[in-house]
Design an enzyme around this catalytic site. Structure first.
Site, mmCIF file in Angstrom:
data_model
loop_
_atom_site.group_PDB
_atom_site.id
_atom_site.type_symbol
_atom_site.label_atom_id
_atom_site.label_comp_id
_atom_site.label_asym_id
_atom_site.label_seq_id
_atom_site.Cartn_x
_atom_site.Cartn_y
_atom_site.Cartn_z
ATOM 1 N NE ARG A 300 -4.176 -1.985 1.749
ATOM 2 C CZ ARG A 300 -5.081 -2.468 2.592
ATOM 3 N NH1 ARG A 300 -4.957 -2.238 3.890
ATOM 4 N NH2 ARG A 300 -6.093 -3.185 2.140
ATOM 5 C CE1 TYR A 441 -2.393 -3.400 -9.592
ATOM 6 C CE2 TYR A 441 -0.982 -1.486 -9.797
ATOM 7 C CZ TYR A 441 -1.394 -2.723 -10.257
ATOM 8 O OH TYR A 441 -0.807 -3.266 -11.356
ATOM 9 C CD GLU A 442 -1.557 -4.567 -3.421
ATOM 10 O OE1 GLU A 442 -2.001 -5.198 -2.448
ATOM 11 O OE2 GLU A 442 -1.072 -5.120 -4.421
ATOM 12 N N GLY A 443 -6.455 -2.800 -2.432
ATOM 13 C CA GLY A 443 -7.579 -2.272 -1.667
ATOM 14 C C GLY A 443 -7.953 -0.913 -2.217
#
Length: 594
Positions: A300, A441-443
């Site tokens: 993140r 991306y990534e949540g």
């Protein structure tokens, strides 16, 4: 397409005078990372990424990675040679543990090197991003045998790592995944299922690929409680470390995307032949979701960095064009000659918006990385705990605020170019297209906002947020000593008061059980929080420049103050404008017929 020139003075200024590299270099194990040594390292890194990696950015976008008939993915032309040179130079391992072949630099320095890589070529940089998360997950949760077999090759980037979460029926709802893991007699597992959106899920740059896969063991409960994490190599590894047969999975396809064309986003079918892909449990069964967050939190911050990197690249591109493009005469001018568009106030406003936001993002990234180093290596338990809490609080802000700004700033870069910005040959459009994935991306950024409100705001009954607010307010007194910072200080004081009020409001809604009311304001709250933290850090930047550090020219320091003031006087006021949206609640959203 114009090249990339690493802004080394900007890197060193933020690193030394906002993130306090000197303090980090005094931590146990980091004494070799003194500011003078780091400056030399960054100069060499800048040369490498600008000369070797940046020229491949347009090539990768136009050519893309390709999938052949045998299910093998091939990177664009030139990537293999650049990757080999990068591994030989040790750049991917620069801040990773020396006991596994890393360079042992602080994370605070590592993010600067990563920023250069991402700015030079975001799609290429994604190949190494998840490798570092794989390393962190194995260090934290892997067995001694798994570490001995895989860590050194991953740390040196001779092998690459990936993260496998998403499935066709389970996007952000990871708890809905169906991939199965069946225990084998030898203690390993056999995996069956399909994963989608796997970044660099296959490539021909490394000898092996290590997939970190979430799956369900037999009899596991539903939802996220029933998830475990497994290491699934592309090629099995023998006791002697030699590569053996190909594991039982195949690359079904690679996605055709808006941007990051050089980065192959793969659909992977595990257990495709029916035997099952061999996997090894990482951590205990049913702890996969918790353990995967070790990877996700590293990723993140790295994704947030992409907002900064593409903003920097778009700014450099737009600034160069603005100096070259001759069009129009200043209003009221009697001269018959047209001028470069950089002379027009609105173009200058756009460029300054890009520059100020980019510098604010850089300060936030380096400061957050410093908290990461302090959380692990500060001398006292209390210092480590404070830094760990601060790191947790800032991580969703780094990820979401910076990637949202990345989309906005790369869009501004196109606007500076005018109609030519919409033409692919100009190169400005690629930065915007590449940037658009980062908020997903990534949540997704909405998930980051939920995390901030539901998990981070209530930490220590609100004391973690309150502590940061108190520290940020301390900058107002030294700012008052400089008349040219008075307007900035007033705006920052108002913004801090507004952030305190919205934090208290959302905390009260949570305490009352009005969860939907709190969540309705979560995204604007995160934007407000990031904007205000950016203002605080730009204030620190201005004060540092007022201190006239000797390693920088007077003109450079004057421009630091100008840029900080522009952020404070022109951009910071937007934070207070978000307050009605944050406090409005869920009523109209619920009433809307959607």
């Amino acid at each position: 397409m114009p090249g990339y020139a690493p802004p080394l003075d900007d890197h060193n200024f933020a690193l030394n005078h906002v993130a306090s590299l000197e303090r980090v270099s005094k931590l146990n194990g980091y004494q070799h990372a003194d500011p003078a040594t780091v400056t030399t390292i960054l100069e060499e890194a800048g040369r490498f990424f600008s000369e070797v990696v940046a020229p491949l950015n347009r090539v990768g976008d136009e050519e893309g990675s390709t999938l052949d008939d045998q299910g093998n993915v091939h990177a664009p032309e030139g990537f293999d040679d650049a990757y080999r040179k990068m591994v030989e130079a040790g750049w991917p391992a620069a801040h990773l543990p020396p006991e596994w072949g890393g360079g042992g630099l602080p994370y605070t320095v590592g993010v600067v090197i990563q920023e250069m890589f991402k700015t030079a070529n975001m799609a290429f940089s994604l190949c190494g991003m998840l490798t570092q998360g794989t390393v962190e997950a194995l260090i934290a949760h892997g067995t001694d045998e798994l570490r001995a077999t895989y860590l050194e090759k991953l740390v040196t980037a001779e092998w690459a790592g990936t993260m496998n979460l998403t499935e066709p029926e389970a996007g952000s709802d990871v708890g809905a995944l169906r991939t199965r893991a069946v225990r084998h007699d030898d203690g390993s597992y056999r995996l069956f299922g399909t994963k989608i959106f796997i970044t660099w899920g296959d490539q021909d740059l490394t000898d092996n690929i290590v997939h970190m896969v979430l799956a369900r063991t037999e009899g596991a409960p539903p939802g996220t409680r029933g998830i475990s994490m497994f290491l699934v190599p592309k090629y099995l590894v023998g006791p002697d470390g030699a590569l053996r047969e190909r594991n039982d999975y195949r690359i079904v396809s690679i996605e055709h995307k808006l941007g990051i064309h050089a980065s192959p986003t793969c659909v992977i079918s595990f257990g495709d032949s029916g035997d099952g892909a061999v996997g090894y449990l990482v951590g205990d069964e049913l702890e996969g979701m918790r353990n995967m967050f070790t990877m996700m939190n590293v990723a993140r911050i790295a994704v947030g960095m992409e907002g900064l990197a593409l903003s920097e690249r778009a700014y450099q591109h737009a600034l160069g064009y603005a100096h070259e493009r001759i069009q129009g005469k200043p209003i009221g001018s009697s001269s018959p000659d047209s001028v470069a568009i950089v002379e027009h106030p609105d173009v200058r406003r756009m460029l300054m918006t890009m520059r100020a936001n980019t510098e604010a993002m850089r300060c936030l990234l380096y400061y957050t990385a410093q908290m990461g180093d302090l959380s692990l290596h500060a001398e006292t338990d209390g210092e480590r705990e404070v830094a760990s809490d601060r790191l947790a609080l800032l991580t969703p802000i780094v990820k979401a605020w910076m990637t949202d700004l990345g989309v906005e700033m790369t869009s501004l870069g196109i606007q500076v170019h005018g109609g030519m910005g919409y033409i692919e040959e100009t190169g400005a459009a690629q930065f915007f297209r590449d940037a658009r994935i980062a908020p997903i991306y990534e949540g997704t950024n909405g998930i980051q906002a939920i995390d901030l409100v539901l998990r981070k705001l209530p930490m220590e009954s609100g004391a973690v947020v309150e502590s940061l607010l108190t520290e940020m307010a301390e900058v107002l007194r030294p700012m008052s000593e400089y008349p040219d910072l008075a307007g900035f200080a007033n705006r920052l004081g108002e913004a801090l008061q507004g952030l305190a009020e919205t934090s208290a409001h959302l905390g009260a809604r949570l305490a009352a059980g009005a969860i939907d009311d709190a969540l309705a304001g979560a995204t604007p709250y995160l934007t407000q929080f990031g904007t205000v933290v950016g203002g605080w850090l730009m204030a620190l930047s201005a004060l540092a420049a007022k201190g006239t550090p000797a390693e920088f020219t007077a003109d450079f320091l004057d421009q630091k103050v100008v840029t900080a003031r522009f952020y404070g006087e022109h951009l910071l006021g937007r934070a207070s404008g978000l307050i009605p949206d944050i406090t409005a609640g869920n009523g109209l959203l619920e009433a809307a017929d959607l």
